[in-house]
Each structure stands twice: as C-alpha cells, then as structure tokens.
Design an enzyme around this catalytic site. Structure first.
Site, PDB file in Angstrom:
ATOM      1  N   TYR A  42      51.803   3.063  69.598  1.00 49.63           N
ATOM      2  CA  TYR A  42      51.812   2.006  70.608  1.00 49.63           C
ATOM      3  C   TYR A  42      52.071   2.578  71.999  1.00 49.63           C
ATOM      4  O   TYR A  42      53.001   3.366  72.210  1.00 49.63           O
ATOM      5  CB  TYR A  42      52.884   0.958  70.284  1.00 49.63           C
ATOM      6  CG  TYR A  42      53.090  -0.051  71.382  1.00 49.63           C
ATOM      7  CD1 TYR A  42      52.165  -1.077  71.594  1.00 49.63           C
ATOM      8  CD2 TYR A  42      54.183   0.035  72.250  1.00 49.63           C
ATOM      9  CE1 TYR A  42      52.339  -1.986  72.610  1.00 49.63           C
ATOM     10  CE2 TYR A  42      54.359  -0.870  73.274  1.00 49.63           C
ATOM     11  CZ  TYR A  42      53.426  -1.878  73.455  1.00 49.63           C
ATOM     12  OH  TYR A  42      53.598  -2.775  74.478  1.00 49.63           O
ATOM     13  N   GLY A  49      51.497  -4.757  74.749  1.00 49.30           N
ATOM     14  CA  GLY A  49      51.743  -6.149  74.417  1.00 49.30           C
ATOM     15  C   GLY A  49      50.694  -6.707  73.485  1.00 49.30           C
ATOM     16  O   GLY A  49      50.341  -6.084  72.468  1.00 49.30           O
ATOM     17  N   HIS A  72      51.736  -4.213  86.493  1.00 51.63           N
ATOM     18  CA  HIS A  72      53.003  -4.932  86.330  1.00 51.63           C
ATOM     19  C   HIS A  72      53.842  -4.963  87.607  1.00 51.63           C
ATOM     20  O   HIS A  72      54.949  -5.513  87.598  1.00 51.63           O
ATOM     21  CB  HIS A  72      53.807  -4.314  85.191  1.00 51.63           C
ATOM     22  CG  HIS A  72      53.315  -4.712  83.832  1.00 51.63           C
ATOM     23  ND1 HIS A  72      52.076  -4.347  83.352  1.00 51.63           N
ATOM     24  CD2 HIS A  72      53.885  -5.467  82.857  1.00 51.63           C
ATOM     25  CE1 HIS A  72      51.912  -4.838  82.132  1.00 51.63           C
ATOM     26  NE2 HIS A  72      52.996  -5.528  81.812  1.00 51.63           N
ATOM     27  N   ASN A 184      59.577   0.210  80.541  1.00 50.60           N
ATOM     28  CA  ASN A 184      59.970  -0.507  79.336  1.00 50.60           C
ATOM     29  C   ASN A 184      61.449  -0.311  79.039  1.00 50.60           C
ATOM     30  O   ASN A 184      61.852   0.780  78.632  1.00 50.60           O
ATOM     31  CB  ASN A 184      59.111  -0.007  78.160  1.00 50.60           C
ATOM     32  CG  ASN A 184      59.212  -0.888  76.931  1.00 50.60           C
ATOM     33  OD1 ASN A 184      59.134  -0.407  75.821  1.00 50.60           O
ATOM     34  ND2 ASN A 184      59.358  -2.167  77.132  1.00 50.60           N
ATOM     35  N   ARG A 291     101.662 -21.647  87.959  1.00 49.52           N
ATOM     36  CA  ARG A 291     102.467 -21.316  86.787  1.00 49.52           C
ATOM     37  C   ARG A 291     101.668 -20.728  85.630  1.00 49.52           C
ATOM     38  O   ARG A 291     102.173 -19.923  84.851  1.00 49.52           O
ATOM     39  CB  ARG A 291     103.182 -22.595  86.306  1.00 49.52           C
ATOM     40  CG  ARG A 291     104.020 -22.380  85.092  1.00 49.52           C
ATOM     41  CD  ARG A 291     104.854 -23.570  84.642  1.00 49.52           C
ATOM     42  NE  ARG A 291     104.393 -24.857  85.048  1.00 49.52           N
ATOM     43  CZ  ARG A 291     104.176 -25.871  84.210  1.00 49.52           C
ATOM     44  NH1 ARG A 291     104.316 -25.695  82.906  1.00 49.52           N
ATOM     45  NH2 ARG A 291     103.812 -27.046  84.665  1.00 49.52           N
TER      46      ARG A 291
END
Length: 508
Positions: A42, A49, A72, A184, A291
């Site tokens: 891949y 994708g 991108h 990535n 407090r």
C-alpha cells in the site's frame, strides 16, 4: 520526555541525531527497498485510500509520492502558529526515528534542519479528520520539504524554495514512500497536544498559587489544605494539590489557624481591624471556590498526568501506515495513524482547563464582589467609588471568556463523520480536539491575567504585602514591576496582554 521537548520548543535547544537513530532509519529504508521489489505494498505501488485497489506502474512510482503531497495540500483557515508547527515537525521526526517508516535518511536530516534553523511550514489550521492521521496539515509540511509551498522564516511568510536556497539546503529526493510517510500520521495533533500540555501544567501551578493568595487575602482558615484532611480522601491529585498549597503558604501571616478560634466562633483576625469595612465575624467555612481547591484542582492534576503519559507514548511511536519492521522482516498494514488516543485526551484536557478557568472566574467574583468578601471595595476600585470603576469591566472579559470555554468543552472525540468514500468510516477528529483545547488554554490565561491584576490591587488596598508568604510576596513584587498600582481609570487591554506574557514565561 516532556523536559527535553520543552527545551527544544521554548529554549531553542538544537536537535542532534544519534548514531543509533541514524542506524535504525537506514536499516528500515534498506529493508523496505529490498522487500518491496516484487510485492504489492500500500502506498508504494498502489494508490492511496479508496484508490488502493489500483496498481501503479513502475515508471509512475515517484510521481505517486509527489502526487499525495500536492493533492493533499488543501488546508484552510488561519495559519497554525510557529510554536505549534515546530512541535508538529518534532513529532514527525520522532516517528521517523523509530525506524519503522522506511524513509531515506535525507528526509530525516532535512526535517531536522528545518527545526534547528527555525523554518516553519505554512500549515492552515483546518483540514484533518484525524484518521489516516493529519493528512492535509502534514502535506503542507511535506510540500515545503520538496521545495514548494510557503514557510515562515525570521518572522516573514516566504516562498519555501527561496528559503531553502538561502540556507544551502536541497529539497529531499523521493525514493520509495517518503511522500506517504511524511503525510500519514498523528504528528500535528500530537505536536499541538504537547504545547497544550506544557501550557496547561503551567496554568495549574498558577491556579494553585492564585488560590493560596486568594485565601491569604480573605484571611481564611488553613485547615482545608491540611494533610490529614486531604489524605482522608484517597485521590492522589487532591493530596498533591493540598501539598503544593501548603508549600506555597508556608510563612504566611495572613491565613488563620482553626485552633486559635474562640468558643464564640470569633477569630482573632490576622489583619489590623481598621482594614475591615464590616464587623469581623468570620464564616466558619468560606465559599467553595476558596475552600474546595484541592478537590477541584485534584482531578485536573490527575488528568494532566494521564495526558502526559498518552502524549509521550504517542510522540515516541511509529504512527504511519504501513509499518516497516526490519526486525521481523515484514510490513504490516494497519491503523497506527488513527488519532483516538490524542482526540480523547485533548477533550479531557480542555474540560479540565475549562473547570480551572471556572474556578478562576469564581475567585474573581469573590474578589470583586464587596458584599461577598466584606473587606474590599467593589471591583477592587482604589479610586473614588462612582467616579472610578477599578476592574469592573475586566470582569466582563473574564465572564464572557469563561462562557466560551464552557461551550468549546463539548467533545470532538464522538463527532466522527464518515468520509473518503467511506474508507475512513470512523475517524478521531483529533486535530480539531487539540485546536479547541489550544483555544480553551489561551482563554484561561486571559481570565487568570485578570485575576492576578485584581489580587495585586486587593493586596495594596489591605496593605498585607509584609504578611504574605514569601512565594506570594515574590509574585506580588514581580507583578508590580510591570503593573503598577492604579486608582485612575485607564485602558487595561495592554496590561492584560503583559500579564498573560508573564504567566506564560514564569515557572512557579
């Protein structure tokens, strides 16, 4: 670790790559080069994708890596500030140094040069869904590493190619999968998260200091921070906050001891009686914002500890896909780019910081509300009541900013929207979560700045400088060195900004 990251980010310490790191990077690259020669992997010889089913011809493999970067680079919105860009680049560098990305050493060296030389890629804030990591924002980093796009350098936005040339640097050459490896992963959300954490830890320390000083101003009983009381509840954070408060208050002559209270319930006051505008009948217990500080800040302390563990684990991880593992002589396809750990933690962090801001706002209200505190003029106004207004309008800023934090605290972690042809059918939105946390933290500094301005005025009105603990006295004097006591009305926006700078820079 966080100390090392702080030095690189805030003290501009230079990064040096060890021989061991270089060896791991080179081993990973060499293994990938031999392993990928006759296999389908891949992002190396397939599309990305939903396009992964398409085999890419050998003559187009280099173009494939450039295409993911250029295609991108689609971010939108204002640019991420330089500090956060630097943190993101450091996070990406750390991923490569794990030796499981299969990138060439040339890319790693160039990224290190960018960090050390203060070359900050232009990264728009919007674009990441946080699974497949920060694809869009990381593509903007990658774009500058190949000599395209824009960078901030010496305070100016400039063409990346020109800045590279001026620094004698060459864009990296694509080898096997460098384009995918840079884009990535979770490095942008992790980098933002690291800066968020550093600022948040500083805010917590200041909140402890402010809470002690508030109780000194109010002349509170000191048993709410007692060791025995807080150890009766078995939460580490609460006990740590109480211990921090005891350390800060040491030497104070302002707080009261319960054992000195008379049977009538009237305490011999630690302040001269002339300072009080109303009869001195002390409440047995003060308001919760004074407090219950250990119980309120305790969970925040615990969350910051957990956030640090998650962020340090993430920055020292291989967060891309696939994982190239020369040790097992295999390549693993999975989802280490998924940002759920960071997304979930940033949501928790921003909720914690919102609660801290709410505590701050309530303490401001106590300080400014004369009918509640009973010892100070309205809005710690040291001028003529009615003619002058003190910090009245500053409370508007504190209140509205706190309200914004409350709205921003809605979680991003559960707002997954499927996209990418449903390939990314459940995503983290981690960068959105980190950016929202960044805004909440910045807001918190604004509110806290107003609180410290008010406390300085209150200390001057009560004339208790010499009765404060040594730590409180030091803070008071540091603040008065750039924020003098005032009686006449003047614009306060620049003073708020200066106070924020002080709070961010000082380590108490």
């Amino acid at each position: 670790n966080l100390d090392t990251l702080h030095k690189v980010l805030f003290d501009n310490e230079k990064l040096e790559l060890s021989e061991e790191c270089i060896r791991k990077v080179e081993e990973s690259f060499d293994f990938l080069q031999s392993f990928s020669s006759d296999k389908i992997i891949y992002g190396i010889n397939t599309g990305f994708g939903p396009m992964a089913q398409y085999r890419i011809e050998d003559q187009s493999l280099i173009d494939l890596q450039y295409n993911i970067i250029r295609s991108h680079s689609t971010g939108a919105g204002k640019p991420l500030p330089e500090l956060y860009v630097k943190a993101a680049m450091i996070a990406r560098l750390y991923t490569f140094l794990q030796g499981k990305s299969g990138v060439h050493m040339e890319l790693v060296s160039l990224l290190c040069e960018f960090i050390n030389r203060g070359i900050y890629p232009f990264i728009p804030e919007h674009g990441s869904v946080g699974a497949s990591g920060d694809l869009v924002q990381l593509a903007h980093i990658a774009l500058t590493l190949i000599g395209e796009g824009e960078v901030f350098y010496q305070g100016k936005l400039r063409d990346a190619a020109t800045v590279l040339e001026e620094n004698g640097l060459q864009p990296f050459s694509m080898r096997i999968r460098e384009g995918l490896s840079v884009t990535n992963g979770t490095s942008v959300m992790t980098g933002i998260g690291i800066v968020n954490l550093i600022y948040a830890k500083k805010l917590l320390r200041w909140s402890v200091a402010a809470s002690v000083m508030m109780n000194e101003i109010a002349a509170s009983y000191d048993d709410f921070m007692a060791q025995a009381l807080n150890e009766a509840k078995h939460h580490k954070g609460q006990q740590e906050i109480a211990a921090m408060m005891r350390e800060w208050v040491a030497g104070s002559k302002c707080v009261l001891q319960r054992e000195n209270t008379s049977v009538t319930g009237v305490q011999t006051c630690a302040l001269p009686i002339c300072f009080f505008r109303f009869p001195v009948h002390r409440k047995v217990q003060p308001y919760y914002s004074l407090r219950c500080v250990p119980q309120i800040l305790g969970p925040i302390y615990d969350e910051l500890k957990n956030a640090e563990e998650v962020l340090i684990n993430e920055i020292n991880s291989a967060c891309d896909n696939p994982i190239v593992d020369p040790d097992t002589q295999n390549i693993y396809h999975g989802g280490n780019f998924h940002g759920d750990y960071i997304s979930f933690e940033m949501d928790k962090l921003k909720i914690a910081m919102t609660k801290l801001t709410m505590l701050c706002e309530r303490q401001i209200n106590y300080l400014f509300h004369d009918r509640i505190n009973g010892i100070l003029p309205p809005f710690v106004n040291l001028g003529v009541l009615g003619l002058n207004y003190g910090l009245q309008a500053s409370q508007f800023t504190a209140t509205s900013t706190t309200a914004e934090c409350q709205t921003l605290s809605n979680p991003m972690y559960v707002h997954s929207i499927p996209n990418n042809n449903d390939n990314q059918d459940i995503v983290s939105m981690g960068t959105n979560s980190a950016l929202l946390a960044k805004t909440v933290i910045e807001n918190s500094y604004q509110v806290m700045a107003i609180q410290f301005m008010g406390m300085a005025q209150a200390i001057d009105y009560l004339k208790i400088q010499d009765r404060l603990s040594p730590k409180s006295r030091q803070v008071y004097e540091e603040i008065r060195s750039f924020f003098p006591v005032f009686t006449n009305d003047t614009p306060k926006y620049k003073e708020i900004e200066r106070m924020m700078d002080y709070l961010k820079k000082e380590n108490k």
